[in-house]
Scaffold this motif. Structure first.
Motif, PDB file in Angstrom:
ATOM      1  N   THR A 114       0.823  -1.210   0.000  1.00  0.00           N
ATOM      2  CA  THR A 114       0.000   0.000   0.000  1.00  0.00           C
ATOM      3  C   THR A 114       0.855   1.258   0.000  1.00  0.00           C
ATOM      4  OG1 THR A 114      -0.047   0.014   2.412  1.00  0.00           O
ATOM      5  CG2 THR A 114      -1.823  -1.148   1.276  1.00  0.00           C
ATOM      6  N   HIS A 115       2.150   1.085   0.240  1.00  0.00           N
ATOM      7  CA  HIS A 115       3.090   2.211   0.239  1.00  0.00           C
ATOM      8  C   HIS A 115       4.495   1.662   0.017  1.00  0.00           C
ATOM      9  CE1 HIS A 115       2.997   1.869   4.994  1.00  0.00           C
ATOM     10  NE2 HIS A 115       3.113   0.711   4.402  1.00  0.00           N
ATOM     11  N   THR A 116       5.449   2.554  -0.167  1.00  0.00           N
ATOM     12  CA  THR A 116       6.827   2.100  -0.390  1.00  0.00           C
ATOM     13  C   THR A 116       7.564   1.907   0.938  1.00  0.00           C
ATOM     14  OG1 THR A 116       7.246   4.432  -0.902  1.00  0.00           O
ATOM     15  CG2 THR A 116       7.224   2.902  -2.749  1.00  0.00           C
ATOM     16  N   SER A 117       6.884   2.213   2.064  1.00  0.00           N
ATOM     17  CA  SER A 117       7.548   2.111   3.375  1.00  0.00           C
ATOM     18  C   SER A 117       8.090   0.713   3.729  1.00  0.00           C
ATOM     19  CB  SER A 117       6.597   2.599   4.473  1.00  0.00           C
ATOM     20  OG  SER A 117       6.190   3.923   4.207  1.00  0.00           O
ATOM     21  N   PRO A 118       7.448  -0.401   3.296  1.00  0.00           N
ATOM     22  CA  PRO A 118       8.028  -1.705   3.648  1.00  0.00           C
ATOM     23  C   PRO A 118       9.491  -1.838   3.246  1.00  0.00           C
ATOM     24  CG  PRO A 118       6.220  -1.942   2.036  1.00  0.00           C
ATOM     25  CD  PRO A 118       6.157  -0.569   2.597  1.00  0.00           C
ATOM     26  N   TYR A 131      -0.437   0.188  -4.271  1.00  0.00           N
ATOM     27  CA  TYR A 131      -1.823  -0.192  -4.568  1.00  0.00           C
ATOM     28  C   TYR A 131      -2.739   0.053  -3.372  1.00  0.00           C
ATOM     29  CZ  TYR A 131       0.665  -2.735  -8.198  1.00  0.00           C
ATOM     30  OH  TYR A 131       1.479  -3.059  -9.242  1.00  0.00           O
ATOM     31  N   ARG A 132      -3.942   0.504  -3.648  1.00  0.00           N
ATOM     32  CA  ARG A 132      -4.945   0.554  -2.578  1.00  0.00           C
ATOM     33  C   ARG A 132      -6.307   0.260  -3.180  1.00  0.00           C
ATOM     34  NH1 ARG A 132      -2.868   5.526   1.360  1.00  0.00           N
ATOM     35  NH2 ARG A 132      -0.704   4.817   1.253  1.00  0.00           N
ATOM     36  N   SER A 133      -7.139  -0.329  -2.364  1.00  0.00           N
ATOM     37  CA  SER A 133      -8.456  -0.693  -2.854  1.00  0.00           C
ATOM     38  C   SER A 133      -9.391   0.517  -2.794  1.00  0.00           C
ATOM     39  CB  SER A 133      -8.963  -1.858  -2.001  1.00  0.00           C
ATOM     40  OG  SER A 133     -10.312  -2.033  -2.163  1.00  0.00           O
ATOM     41  N   HIS A 157       1.838   6.040  -7.498  1.00  0.00           N
ATOM     42  CA  HIS A 157       3.290   5.949  -7.314  1.00  0.00           C
ATOM     43  C   HIS A 157       3.756   6.753  -6.114  1.00  0.00           C
ATOM     44  CE1 HIS A 157       2.638   4.756 -11.449  1.00  0.00           C
ATOM     45  NE2 HIS A 157       3.785   4.113 -11.393  1.00  0.00           N
ATOM     46  N   GLN A 158       4.693   6.189  -5.396  1.00  0.00           N
ATOM     47  CA  GLN A 158       5.292   6.906  -4.273  1.00  0.00           C
ATOM     48  C   GLN A 158       6.798   6.929  -4.427  1.00  0.00           C
ATOM     49  OE1 GLN A 158       4.072   5.073  -0.565  1.00  0.00           O
ATOM     50  NE2 GLN A 158       2.230   6.358  -0.456  1.00  0.00           N
ATOM     51  N   LEU A 159       7.398   7.840  -3.689  1.00  0.00           N
ATOM     52  CA  LEU A 159       8.842   7.816  -3.563  1.00  0.00           C
ATOM     53  C   LEU A 159       9.147   7.927  -2.073  1.00  0.00           C
ATOM     54  CD1 LEU A 159      11.582   8.724  -5.677  1.00  0.00           C
ATOM     55  CD2 LEU A 159      11.589  10.162  -3.654  1.00  0.00           C
ATOM     56  N   GLU A 160       9.713   6.862  -1.535  1.00  0.00           N
ATOM     57  CA  GLU A 160      10.054   6.801  -0.126  1.00  0.00           C
ATOM     58  C   GLU A 160      11.450   7.368   0.067  1.00  0.00           C
ATOM     59  OE1 GLU A 160       7.713   5.335   1.634  1.00  0.00           O
ATOM     60  OE2 GLU A 160       8.593   5.148   3.638  1.00  0.00           O
ATOM     61  N   GLY A 161      11.692   7.933   1.238  1.00  0.00           N
ATOM     62  CA  GLY A 161      13.053   8.339   1.588  1.00  0.00           C
ATOM     63  C   GLY A 161      13.348   7.831   2.980  1.00  0.00           C
ATOM     64  N   PHE A 219       4.401   4.583  12.071  1.00  0.00           N
ATOM     65  CA  PHE A 219       5.825   4.225  11.914  1.00  0.00           C
ATOM     66  C   PHE A 219       6.766   5.413  12.063  1.00  0.00           C
ATOM     67  CE2 PHE A 219       4.788   5.501   7.614  1.00  0.00           C
ATOM     68  CZ  PHE A 219       3.509   4.963   7.435  1.00  0.00           C
ATOM     69  N   THR A 220       6.234   6.606  12.347  1.00  0.00           N
ATOM     70  CA  THR A 220       7.100   7.756  12.631  1.00  0.00           C
ATOM     71  C   THR A 220       6.584   8.475  13.874  1.00  0.00           C
ATOM     72  OG1 THR A 220       5.798   8.997  11.000  1.00  0.00           O
ATOM     73  CG2 THR A 220       7.965   8.236  10.301  1.00  0.00           C
ATOM     74  N   GLU A 221       7.518   9.092  14.598  1.00  0.00           N
ATOM     75  CA  GLU A 221       7.144   9.846  15.794  1.00  0.00           C
ATOM     76  C   GLU A 221       8.242  10.850  16.119  1.00  0.00           C
ATOM     77  OE1 GLU A 221       4.316   9.972  17.376  1.00  0.00           O
ATOM     78  OE2 GLU A 221       5.141  11.434  18.789  1.00  0.00           O
ATOM     79  N   ALA A 250       5.785  12.481   6.439  1.00  0.00           N
ATOM     80  CA  ALA A 250       7.160  12.299   6.895  1.00  0.00           C
ATOM     81  C   ALA A 250       7.205  12.212   8.417  1.00  0.00           C
ATOM     82  CB  ALA A 250       8.029  13.467   6.419  1.00  0.00           C
ATOM     83  N   GLY A 251       8.381  11.952   8.946  1.00  0.00           N
ATOM     84  CA  GLY A 251       8.530  11.937  10.392  1.00  0.00           C
ATOM     85  C   GLY A 251       9.834  11.279  10.804  1.00  0.00           C
ATOM     86  N   MET A 252      10.070  11.284  12.113  1.00  0.00           N
ATOM     87  CA  MET A 252      11.252  10.604  12.654  1.00  0.00           C
ATOM     88  C   MET A 252      10.910   9.127  12.815  1.00  0.00           C
ATOM     89  SD  MET A 252      13.183  13.142  12.726  1.00  0.00           S
ATOM     90  CE  MET A 252      14.657  12.395  13.417  1.00  0.00           C
ATOM     91  N   PHE A 267      15.098   9.738   9.818  1.00  0.00           N
ATOM     92  CA  PHE A 267      13.820  10.280   9.354  1.00  0.00           C
ATOM     93  C   PHE A 267      13.412   9.569   8.078  1.00  0.00           C
ATOM     94  CE2 PHE A 267      16.729  13.275   7.132  1.00  0.00           C
ATOM     95  CZ  PHE A 267      16.199  13.282   5.852  1.00  0.00           C
ATOM     96  N   ALA A 268      12.100   9.625   7.798  1.00  0.00           N
ATOM     97  CA  ALA A 268      11.581   8.974   6.597  1.00  0.00           C
ATOM     98  C   ALA A 268      10.500   9.868   6.016  1.00  0.00           C
ATOM     99  CB  ALA A 268      11.009   7.605   6.929  1.00  0.00           C
ATOM    100  N   PHE A 269      10.304   9.707   4.734  1.00  0.00           N
ATOM    101  CA  PHE A 269       9.190  10.432   4.102  1.00  0.00           C
ATOM    102  C   PHE A 269       8.636   9.592   2.966  1.00  0.00           C
ATOM    103  CE2 PHE A 269      13.087  11.790   1.996  1.00  0.00           C
ATOM    104  CZ  PHE A 269      12.787  11.666   0.651  1.00  0.00           C
ATOM    105  N   GLY A 270       7.370   9.842   2.619  1.00  0.00           N
ATOM    106  CA  GLY A 270       6.752   9.135   1.502  1.00  0.00           C
ATOM    107  C   GLY A 270       5.998  10.152   0.665  1.00  0.00           C
ATOM    108  N   MET A 271       6.439  10.298  -0.573  1.00  0.00           N
ATOM    109  CA  MET A 271       5.893  11.339  -1.439  1.00  0.00           C
ATOM    110  C   MET A 271       4.941  10.733  -2.470  1.00  0.00           C
ATOM    111  SD  MET A 271       8.162  13.843  -3.861  1.00  0.00           S
ATOM    112  CE  MET A 271       9.494  13.597  -2.723  1.00  0.00           C
TER     113      MET A 271
HETATM  114  N1  PHE Z   1       3.803   5.545   3.935  1.00  0.00           N
HETATM  115  C1  PHE Z   1       3.057   6.750   4.229  1.00  0.00           C
HETATM  116  C2  PHE Z   1       1.805   6.768   3.334  1.00  0.00           C
HETATM  117  O1  PHE Z   1       1.731   6.053   2.382  1.00  0.00           O
HETATM  118  C3  PHE Z   1       3.869   7.980   3.971  1.00  0.00           C
HETATM  119  C4  PHE Z   1       5.024   8.096   4.905  1.00  0.00           C
HETATM  120  C5  PHE Z   1       6.251   7.526   4.614  1.00  0.00           C
HETATM  121  C6  PHE Z   1       4.907   8.746   6.116  1.00  0.00           C
HETATM  122  C7  PHE Z   1       7.320   7.635   5.481  1.00  0.00           C
HETATM  123  C8  PHE Z   1       5.945   8.887   6.975  1.00  0.00           C
HETATM  124  C9  PHE Z   1       7.149   8.321   6.661  1.00  0.00           C
HETATM  125  O2  PHE Z   1       0.868   7.488   3.601  1.00  0.00           O
END
Ligand code: PHE
Length: 339
Positions: free
Chosen positions: A169-173, A195-197, A209-213, A252-254, A285-287, A306-310
């Motif tokens: 559902t996201h690139t975070s895995p 993918y999401r339903s 599409h996402q781009l994880e960092g 997954f972030t705080e 995004a978040g820590m 830190f991580a982010f998902g765009m």
């Molecule tokens: N995975 C989150 C989403 O799909 C986005 C995200 C990624 C948030 C990384 C924080 C850190 O909504």
């Protein structure tokens, strides 16, 4: 007999000279030299001649045959040359005419923007990692601090292969997959399809599409997160772009935040594209949550990250002023050929 031979010779040579097609020549050959041809007939009658006359007439007849044959073959050759010359004349190719251009494809706007985003992060020392689209429940939810029955799963309903395997559902895995394999410092981006339903409408698509960092190292702070993402926004959308972070929640972030960029279309004064707010939300995004670091075998007492998902589709739509996400997936050449 001599007269007859001479007449035959003359007639044959005349009709050869007059022949228009190779068919005519063949008919002439049959008429004079064929089994029942005129010359053949005469040769058959040789027996009736006196012994003195026979060799003389024989020689003459052979000469007539030879003359006719060589006239035939030179006329055949002449005709072939004429036909060739005619074809060469008629089939001339004008090599100066412009050629037919094969229709050239181009990059999909999503690919173009992904390349640009990737370049910006490569420029800041990130490298690119990838993970599977068909993912384990464990990586997509569990290890990201979303156990079974956690309410946060409701916002990310997806397509299940079976109880443990799903479309991510996201690139975070991929955060977890990379942390499992690599020791800090970690500094990666992960582009990919997710993918999401969701029901399809102007802003939702079951594929997007996402781009994880992900950055993990000693002493990584929220200041690093803001700095990196602000630089990204300015490089991507222009130096005048402003960013703002709003508090949010991700398991997954705080702490967690969402980042908005000042609207690319109106510069922030408010327009249709940004629903008159002047801002466009482009990422979460978040820590990185200590529990998530632990799932990745990283000691949260020594390291932070830190991580982010765009949302890449949103970035594409911002850059090109596209107001309907469906256009990116319909593959309508009239739409795509504008880019
Ligand atoms: N995975 C989150 C989403 O799909 C986005 C995200 C990624 C948030 C990384 C924080 C850190 O909504």
């Amino acid at each position: 007999m001599r007269e007859m031979l001479e007449n035959i010779c003359k007639q044959a040579l005349d009709s050869i000279a007059e022949a228009k097609q190779s068919n005519d020549l063949e008919a002439i050959r049959v008429k004079y030299l064929g089994k029942k041809g005129q010359l053949t007939q005469i040769l058959r009658g040789m027996g009736k001649l006196s012994p003195e006359e026979r060799p003389v007439m024989g020689q003459l007849a052979n000469q007539v045959r030879g003359d006719i044959e060589s006239a035939l073959s030179s006329r055949v050759k002449e005709m072939e040359e004429m036909t060739l010359a005619k074809r060469l004349r008629e089939e001339t190719i004008d090599v100066t005419l412009p050629g037919k251009r094969p229709p050239l494809g181009g990059l999909h706007p999503l690919t173009t923007v992904l390349n640009q985003v990737t370049d910006v992060f490569l420029g800041m020392g990130f490298s690119v990692a990838e993970g599977p689209e068909v993912e384990l429940d464990y990586y997509n939810f569990e290890a990201l601090n979303m156990p079974r029955n956690h309410p946060a799963r409701d916002t990310q309903d997806t397509f299940y292969i079976n109880e443990n395997i799903l479309l991510r559902t996201h690139t975070s895995p991929t955060q977890i997959r990379v942390m499992e394999k690599q020791n800090p410092p970690i500094k990666i981006i992960v582009p990919g399809r997710v993918y999401r339903s969701d029901a399809v409408d102007a802003t939702h698509s079951p594929i997007f599409h996402q781009l994880e960092g992900l950055v993990v190292d000693k002493n990584i702070t929220m200041g690093d997160l803001k700095g990196v993402l602000d630089v990204f926004a300015k490089r991507m959308f222009g130096e005048k772009t402003r960013t703002r972070f709003r508090p949010h929640h991700f398991p997954f972030t705080e702490p967690s935040a969402e980042m908005d960029v000042s609207c690319v279309t109106c510069g922030g004064s408010g327009c249709r594209v940004c629903s008159n707010t002047g801002w466009i939300e482009i990422l979460g995004a978040g820590m990185v949550h200590p529990t998530v670091l632990e799932y990745g075998n990283i000691d949260p007492n020594r390291y932070s990250g830190f991580a982010f998902g765009m949302g890449l589709d949103r970035v594409v739509n911002q850059i090109y002023g596209i107001d309907d996400i469906r256009l990116l997936y319909e593959n309508d050449i009239r739409f795509l050929s504008q880019f």
